[in-house]
Design an enzyme around this catalytic site. Structure first.
Site, short mmCIF file in Angstrom:
data_model
loop_
_atom_site.label_atom_id
_atom_site.label_comp_id
_atom_site.label_asym_id
_atom_site.label_seq_id
_atom_site.Cartn_x
_atom_site.Cartn_y
_atom_site.Cartn_z
N ASP A 128 43.02 51.30 57.55
CA ASP A 128 42.15 52.11 58.65
C ASP A 128 43.31 52.61 59.27
O ASP A 128 44.51 52.36 59.34
CB ASP A 128 41.64 51.13 59.75
CG ASP A 128 40.20 50.55 58.82
OD1 ASP A 128 39.63 51.24 58.28
OD2 ASP A 128 39.71 49.59 59.42
N ASP A 146 34.62 55.32 56.48
CA ASP A 146 33.77 54.79 57.11
C ASP A 146 32.90 55.78 57.85
O ASP A 146 31.67 55.65 58.28
CB ASP A 146 34.43 53.81 58.27
CG ASP A 146 35.23 52.67 57.83
OD1 ASP A 146 35.03 52.07 56.93
OD2 ASP A 146 36.57 52.39 58.30
#
Length: 167
Positions: A128, A146
């Site tokens: 991330d 995402d």
């Protein structure tokens, strides 16, 4: 041209090119992040007053769900992603290529899911790098995959609300 090939050409399968684009962009960005940024929240790069770049690992799912487990969740989330991808590809195969809204939504979800599964299988975690915050309240870090999954899911919900009544 055979009937089977004509049917594939007319189906939503052709929209899988968008899924491939999302996957390649996601993996490419993650590669750049891993090779140019230092790991951890203390090494974040402030871009805007509410947005940072940060390199972190997520061993769980959305919002780091089950990230504190021993590793079994890696395979569970991968299996769920494969099942969802298979269902969406099947749905695209049955849909017309002209059904753009649904096929784009499915392709975004597929590309994002495959991007995160790639991370889980290759690295054991998801990379991330996007951090949105307001003052000291941070949204959990996320990535392009995402974002694509969320946008695709919202598109499906909107389609449910605004679909033609005669369908």
């Amino acid at each position: 041209m055979t009937k089977q090939a004509l049917t594939l050409k007319q189906s939503g399968i052709r929209w899988l090119a968008l899924a491939l684009l999302v996957f390649i962009a996601d993996i490419g960005i993650k590669y750049v992040v891993m090779n140019t940024m230092s790991y951890g929240w203390e090494n974040r790069i402030e871009i805007l007053p509410f947005f940072n770049l940060v390199y972190v690992h997520n061993f769980g799912a959305a919002f780091s769900f089950l990230s504190d487990q021993t590793g079994w969740q890696r395979w569970l989330f991968s299996a769920i992603a494969f099942a969802v991808v298979a269902f969406l590809v099947f749905s695209m195969r049955r849909a017309s290529a002209s059904d753009k809204w649904s096929n784009i939504a499915y392709a975004l979800i597929i590309g994002g899911a495959v991007g995160n599964v790639f991370d889980r299988i290759v690295h054991g975690f998801v990379i991330d790098y996007l951090d949105v915050h307001w003052a000291n309240h941070h949204w959990p870090a996320f990535n392009l995959a995402d974002s694509a999954i969320c946008i695709g899911a919202v598109m499906i919900v909107f389609e449910g609300f605004f679909a033609k009544k005669d369908q």
